[in-house]
Design a protein around this motif. Structure first.
Motif, short mmCIF file in Angstrom:
data_model
loop_
_atom_site.label_atom_id
_atom_site.label_comp_id
_atom_site.label_asym_id
_atom_site.label_seq_id
_atom_site.Cartn_x
_atom_site.Cartn_y
_atom_site.Cartn_z
N GLY A 10 3.38 -13.03 -37.35
CA GLY A 10 2.07 -13.25 -37.93
C GLY A 10 0.93 -13.04 -36.97
O GLY A 10 1.01 -12.23 -36.05
N GLY A 41 -2.75 -18.35 -37.13
CA GLY A 41 -1.85 -19.39 -37.63
C GLY A 41 -0.47 -19.34 -37.03
O GLY A 41 0.07 -20.36 -36.57
N GLY A 42 0.12 -18.16 -37.00
CA GLY A 42 1.46 -18.03 -36.44
C GLY A 42 1.50 -18.35 -34.96
O GLY A 42 2.42 -19.03 -34.49
N ASP A 141 3.05 -16.01 -41.22
CA ASP A 141 1.76 -16.36 -41.81
C ASP A 141 1.24 -15.18 -42.62
O ASP A 141 1.68 -14.05 -42.48
N GLY A 165 6.43 -20.42 -44.48
CA GLY A 165 5.20 -19.66 -44.38
C GLY A 165 4.00 -20.55 -44.19
O GLY A 165 3.99 -21.72 -44.60
N ILE A 166 2.95 -20.00 -43.58
CA ILE A 166 1.65 -20.65 -43.43
C ILE A 166 0.66 -19.86 -44.28
O ILE A 166 0.61 -18.63 -44.21
N VAL A 168 -2.79 -19.61 -44.42
CA VAL A 168 -3.92 -19.00 -43.71
C VAL A 168 -5.25 -19.17 -44.45
O VAL A 168 -6.21 -19.70 -43.90
N ASP A 255 -1.76 -25.86 -38.80
CA ASP A 255 -0.68 -25.17 -38.09
C ASP A 255 0.17 -26.17 -37.31
O ASP A 255 1.40 -26.02 -37.22
#
Length: 315
Positions: A10, A41-42, A141, A165-166, A168, A255
């Motif tokens: 990400g 984010g990642g 992400d 997953g994020i 974002v 995060d």
């Protein structure tokens, strides 16, 4: 705590934030202060997870410029194994925001074009395939293209591996649309949950059913200073974040919550305990001026846990 192998795909870019010192004067030069750090984010989650004792590899597109070197240096400091796809003729992505004195956004510029070049075919490289296969957790992400997220979820699914997953942003979380069912957990705020479900003004307790109906089997929805809700295939719980006397910066708190939650889940903890760990990690970040707190550690996480209430299980 056992060290787990984690692959993060990400965003890893430069975040710039300028804050106007006095009253905003549109169309004019404004005195203020400038702050720059590495973010994404990642990348925030990768650094947190490394500081919590895991073996973390970060895979992200990067330009052949000074900004890319800053990210590589930040990864080394945090103990992240840096595995970039470097485009020598392009710029590393960046996000630049101008804030009013009270912290409200005036305007922002997201130069994220390079992420569109992270195509699914890059996941076919032998080193990347082996990295995914050897990981206990694959975290991504939504800075990545929709087709890349779908391909990554397919590649990572199975063999008892966690896939998460994020979100974002509300605009980007919809990129998970066709692969929601393959995620074990998705981390989002209420605006992002609304973007996925189309639901307005839902109560906290309603989010698990709404998100399951959208195809998601597990996730966490944060609500600022109000209670957060977590759910998996079998259960759901609700917990209110403890009040803090002062907040350094909210950037990266979501995060960090994802990092603490997933670290606990990898260690075999149940949903409620994982949510407590996530909220404790978020507390550490909220006290820090940085999006990935240098103070993140197992010992500090244990101390922060004492301040987080036991979540209430939902029926």
């Amino acid at each position: 705590m056992k060290q787990h192998r984690i692959a993060v795909f990400g965003g890893a870019h430069i975040d710039r934030r300028g804050r106007i010192s006095g009253r905003t004067a549109p169309g004019a030069s404004n005195p203020g202060t400038w702050f720059e750090e590495t973010g994404g984010g990642g990348f925030n989650a990768a650094r947190n997870l490394a500081r919590l004792g895991h073996r973390v590899r970060m895979i992200s597109p990067r330009g052949g410029d000074a900004a890319g070197e800053l990210i590589a240096a930040a990864a080394a400091v945090a103990g992240v194994i840096d595995c970039p796809f470097t485009f020598l003729d392009r710029k590393t992505p960046s996000y630049t925001a101008i804030l009013e004195n009270d912290g409200n956004l005036v305007i922002a510029l997201a130069d994220m074009e390079l992420y569109a070049h992270f195509s699914p075919r890059r996941l076919l490289q032998r080193a990347t395939r082996e990295l995914v296969a050897a990981s206990d957790l694959v975290l991504m992400d939504a800075n990545l293209p929709q087709e890349t997220l779908a391909a990554l979820v397919r590649a990572a699914s199975g063999e008892g591996r966690l896939v998460a997953g994020i979100a974002v942003s509300p605009a980007k979380v919809i990129r998970y649309g066709e692969c929601l069912a393959g995620l074990d957990f998705l981390f989002m705020n209420e605006a992002e949950a609304r973007a996925l479900t189309g639901a307005d003004n839902a109560d906290a307790e309603a989010w698990p059913a709404l998100l399951r109906a959208a195809g998601l089997s597990g996730g966490v929805v944060t609500r600022g200073g109000r209670a957060a809700v977590a759910f998996d295939r079998l259960s759901a719980c609700l917990a209110s974040p403890p009040s803090l006397p002062a907040l350094a910066d909210v950037t990266g708190a979501g995060d960090a919550l994802a990092s603490g939650f997933l670290s606990a889940r990898l260690s075999g903890l149940e949903l409620a305990a994982s949510l407590r760990h996530g909220m404790a990690a978020a507390m550490i970040t909220l006290r820090s001026p940085y999006a990935a707190a240098e103070e993140m550690s197992l010992s500090n996480l244990r101390e922060a846990l004492a301040l987080v209430p036991v979540p209430r299980m939902l029926s």
